[in-house]
Design an enzyme around this catalytic site. Structure first.
Site, PDB file in Angstrom:
ATOM      1  N   LYS A  22      38.991  44.472  28.594  1.00 21.54           N
ATOM      2  CA  LYS A  22      39.365  44.092  29.962  1.00 21.54           C
ATOM      3  C   LYS A  22      38.808  42.716  30.318  1.00 21.54           C
ATOM      4  O   LYS A  22      39.521  41.846  30.815  1.00 21.54           O
ATOM      5  CB  LYS A  22      38.805  45.125  30.958  1.00 21.54           C
ATOM      6  CG  LYS A  22      38.810  44.640  32.404  1.00 21.54           C
ATOM      7  CD  LYS A  22      38.170  45.638  33.357  1.00 21.54           C
ATOM      8  CE  LYS A  22      36.681  45.548  33.475  1.00 21.54           C
ATOM      9  NZ  LYS A  22      36.145  44.652  34.515  1.00 21.54           N
ATOM     10  N   ASN A  23      37.510  42.540  30.049  1.00 21.10           N
ATOM     11  CA  ASN A  23      36.861  41.316  30.532  1.00 21.10           C
ATOM     12  C   ASN A  23      37.295  40.073  29.765  1.00 21.10           C
ATOM     13  O   ASN A  23      37.043  38.961  30.207  1.00 21.10           O
ATOM     14  CB  ASN A  23      35.342  41.481  30.520  1.00 21.10           C
ATOM     15  CG  ASN A  23      34.905  42.391  31.656  1.00 21.10           C
ATOM     16  OD1 ASN A  23      35.702  42.681  32.557  1.00 21.10           O
ATOM     17  ND2 ASN A  23      33.677  42.861  31.601  1.00 21.10           N
ATOM     18  N   CYS A 117      29.872  42.288  45.975  1.00 25.49           N
ATOM     19  CA  CYS A 117      30.399  43.362  45.126  1.00 25.49           C
ATOM     20  C   CYS A 117      29.359  44.480  45.149  1.00 25.49           C
ATOM     21  O   CYS A 117      28.188  44.227  45.452  1.00 25.49           O
ATOM     22  CB  CYS A 117      30.578  42.742  43.748  1.00 25.49           C
ATOM     23  SG  CYS A 117      30.890  43.849  42.406  1.00 25.49           S
ATOM     24  N   ARG A 122      26.653  38.376  43.499  1.00 32.28           N
ATOM     25  CA  ARG A 122      27.583  37.694  42.610  1.00 32.28           C
ATOM     26  C   ARG A 122      28.163  36.397  43.193  1.00 32.28           C
ATOM     27  O   ARG A 122      29.382  36.287  43.394  1.00 32.28           O
ATOM     28  CB  ARG A 122      28.691  38.657  42.172  1.00 32.28           C
ATOM     29  CG  ARG A 122      28.116  39.897  41.526  1.00 32.28           C
ATOM     30  CD  ARG A 122      29.160  40.799  40.980  1.00 32.28           C
ATOM     31  NE  ARG A 122      29.723  40.321  39.733  1.00 32.28           N
ATOM     32  CZ  ARG A 122      30.732  40.916  39.091  1.00 32.28           C
ATOM     33  NH1 ARG A 122      31.269  41.998  39.598  1.00 32.28           N
ATOM     34  NH2 ARG A 122      31.175  40.427  37.969  1.00 32.28           N
ATOM     35  N   PRO A 123      27.310  35.415  43.438  1.00 30.50           N
ATOM     36  CA  PRO A 123      27.822  34.128  43.932  1.00 30.50           C
ATOM     37  C   PRO A 123      28.645  33.417  42.856  1.00 30.50           C
ATOM     38  O   PRO A 123      28.617  33.809  41.685  1.00 30.50           O
ATOM     39  CB  PRO A 123      26.557  33.333  44.253  1.00 30.50           C
ATOM     40  CG  PRO A 123      25.482  33.964  43.443  1.00 30.50           C
ATOM     41  CD  PRO A 123      25.858  35.403  43.244  1.00 30.50           C
ATOM     42  N   VAL A 124      29.349  32.358  43.261  1.00 31.49           N
ATOM     43  CA  VAL A 124      30.159  31.598  42.292  1.00 31.49           C
ATOM     44  C   VAL A 124      29.693  30.140  42.238  1.00 31.49           C
ATOM     45  O   VAL A 124      30.440  29.257  41.852  1.00 31.49           O
ATOM     46  CB  VAL A 124      31.676  31.677  42.610  1.00 31.49           C
ATOM     47  CG1 VAL A 124      32.223  33.051  42.312  1.00 31.49           C
ATOM     48  CG2 VAL A 124      31.944  31.287  44.072  1.00 31.49           C
ATOM     49  N   ASP A 308      26.798  46.213  31.152  1.00 31.59           N
ATOM     50  CA  ASP A 308      27.965  47.083  31.361  1.00 31.59           C
ATOM     51  C   ASP A 308      27.854  48.419  30.614  1.00 31.59           C
ATOM     52  O   ASP A 308      28.730  49.274  30.763  1.00 31.59           O
ATOM     53  CB  ASP A 308      29.255  46.363  30.937  1.00 31.59           C
ATOM     54  CG  ASP A 308      29.604  45.215  31.876  1.00 31.59           C
ATOM     55  OD1 ASP A 308      29.020  45.151  32.976  1.00 31.59           O
ATOM     56  OD2 ASP A 308      30.449  44.384  31.503  1.00 31.59           O
ATOM     57  N   ARG A 400      40.352  51.071  36.872  1.00 31.50           N
ATOM     58  CA  ARG A 400      40.261  49.605  36.816  1.00 31.50           C
ATOM     59  C   ARG A 400      39.945  49.135  35.398  1.00 31.50           C
ATOM     60  O   ARG A 400      40.348  48.036  35.022  1.00 31.50           O
ATOM     61  CB  ARG A 400      39.149  49.109  37.753  1.00 31.50           C
ATOM     62  CG  ARG A 400      39.473  49.314  39.202  1.00 31.50           C
ATOM     63  CD  ARG A 400      38.460  48.633  40.064  1.00 31.50           C
ATOM     64  NE  ARG A 400      38.492  47.183  39.832  1.00 31.50           N
ATOM     65  CZ  ARG A 400      37.916  46.287  40.605  1.00 31.50           C
ATOM     66  NH1 ARG A 400      37.267  46.675  41.678  1.00 31.50           N
ATOM     67  NH2 ARG A 400      37.978  44.996  40.331  1.00 31.50           N
TER      68      ARG A 400
END
Ligand code: EPZ
Length: 423
Positions: A22-23, A117, A122-124, A308, A400
């Site tokens: 997925k990732n 989240c 979880r900043p960007v 994960d 998901r």
């Protein structure tokens, strides 16, 4: 909302097919924005997240077509829109990765900030730092990032990441592939998904060296071509089924799994008393009935223990002998599965980023629910090993990121089914 119902106690025997990651798939889909030729992804996982990103890409002008044989075709002949609205980015953070490709190809884009989240803030900031280094002018207002490339397009640069962020490394690679000249990413993430993206971008015409190490060099190209690319096997799905076999007991082969992508996990599982070995076409996991040893772990960027798989490993440790200390160093709020595992009888104390898991002899089924993907699947693992019935609510989290979860597990003897309707 659907529920998953598990009657625990069945051993898992047989073979499980590992899907594409997925990732990785989500970033490969964003790469389709970089070329006006078709990008065809094979071993494409069918997941809610990839469908969701498909909707956003279609809104931007990409022709998206999915085939039954796990093949997804993305054709961005013309980009008709460079705006990604809040509603589409909020629901699936990886949507933010369209910013760099849109900027590189069209010279401008307006993309919503993803927001927080369940597992952390979880900043960007590192994504934006990378794009700024390539010459982008960035403004943030009303929850949106508006970005503009200089006249003549993005320009290769040195990008020094203060933390080896997977998303920022991928975002920088995507944008740099269409930038003028050389980009060097220092302290790059080394996850296998980075290597997969590098392979795809290379086949599209970029020159990339060092993917999988901490320094990645990219020679950008004025134009990239289409490609047919097979998505790398999902190492987290692999980890999840490996831990399910270990927890329930049994002997199964994970078809298509890559041994080298989960070394840290294998060594912890080996220490716990589980057999892990490479076999033709995949990885074999076996565990007899005896109780497992407890093992301490700390999550780290690759090649360390993956965050994960932390929840799934905690489910296993909740049935080991003795105590295990689990330290989460990547996300600040990733122990939400602990109180749910406790509903099944696990004995877990959480202090900040550390959980102490005191193994119990057996878990007992109960209704549970979770707030994110990996947490949900840790409850499935615990349910497979528990005595009696476990009902996992909020199944949409599982959808998901896990393709045909019930089918894959029941194919190995698990008593698991999906029931429609809400609990
Ligand atoms: C990717 O997230 C994965 N998601 C995550 O998988 C995975 O847990 C994570 O990598 C680590 O392996 C996708 O690939 C879609 P990061 P990403 O940037 O890229 C901080 C799952 O369950 N950070 O390496 O977002 C961040 O807050 C998901 O499949 C900044 O501070 O991970 C975090 O604490 C969950 N600023 C840490 O770095 C930034 O600009 C690691 O994040 C970026 C990140």
């Amino acid at each position: 909302m659907d529920r998953i119902v598990i009657q625990g106690g069945a051993r898992l025997e047989g073979r499980i097919d590992i899907s594409g990651a997925k990732n990785s798939a989500l970033k490969l889909m964003a790469a389709a924005l970089l070329t006006d030729e078709p990008v065809i992804l094979t071993r494409m996982p069918r997941l809610a997240d990839s469908r969701f990103l498909g909707h956003l890409l279609a809104k931007l002008g990409v022709e998206v077509s999915e085939r039954d044989d796990a093949q997804l075709s993305l054709h961005a002949a013309t980009i008709t829109d460079t705006f990604a609205p809040y509603d589409l980015v909020r629901k699936m953070r990886a949507s933010f990765n369209v910013l760099g490709p849109l900027l590189a190809r069209e010279g401008h884009a307006r993309v919503s900030l993803p927001g927080g989240c369940a597992i952390g803030a979880r900043p960007v900031d590192l994504h934006l730092k990378a794009l700024k280094a390539l010459g982008a002018e960035i403004e943030i207002a009303e929850g949106y990032v508006s970005a503009k490339a200089p006249k003549g397009g993005l320009v290769g640069a040195e990008i020094d990441l203060p933390f080896a962020s997977v998303g920022a490394t991928e975002h920088a690679m995507l944008a740099a592939a269409l930038a003028r000249g050389e980009t060097v990413i220092e302290n790059a993430a080394r996850e296998p998904e980075i290597g997969d993206l590098a392979d795809c971008l290379t086949a599209m015409g970029a020159t990339i060296e060092g993917a999988g190490s901490s320094t990645i060099r990219i020679q950008g190209q004025p134009r990239l071509t289409g490609v047919t690319h097979k998505v790398v096997a999902d190492r987290i799905e692999t980890a999840t089924y490996a831990l399910a076999v270990a927890a329930a007991g049994g002997d199964a082969v994970l078809d298509g799994a890559v041994l080298a992508h989960n070394k840290a996990l294998w060594s912890s599982m080996h220490e716990a008393g589980v057999t892990v070995e490479a076999v033709e076409g995949g990885v074999r996991i076996a565990r007899n009935g005896s109780r497992l040893n407890s093992v301490d772990i700390e999550t780290q960027p690759f090649p360390g223990f993956p965050t994960d798989a932390q929840a799934q490993f905690m489910a296993l440790m909740s049935m080991a002998t003795g105590s295990s200390v689990i330290r989460e160093t990547i996300f600040e709020n990733r122990f939400m599965h602990a109180p749910e595992l406790a509903r099944l009888g696990a004995d877990i104390t959480v202090h900040g980023n550390e959980a102490v898991v005191r193994g119990v002899e057996r878990l007992r089924g109960a209704p549970v629910m979770a707030t994110d993907l990996r947490a949900s699947v840790s409850l499935v693992i615990a349910g497979l090993a528990a005595e009696g019935e476990t009902v996992v609510n909020r199944v949409y989290h599982l959808d998901r990121g896990f393709e045909r979860l019930e089918a894959k597990l029941s194919g190995c003897g698990a008593k698991i089914e999906r029931l429609p309707g809400s609990a």
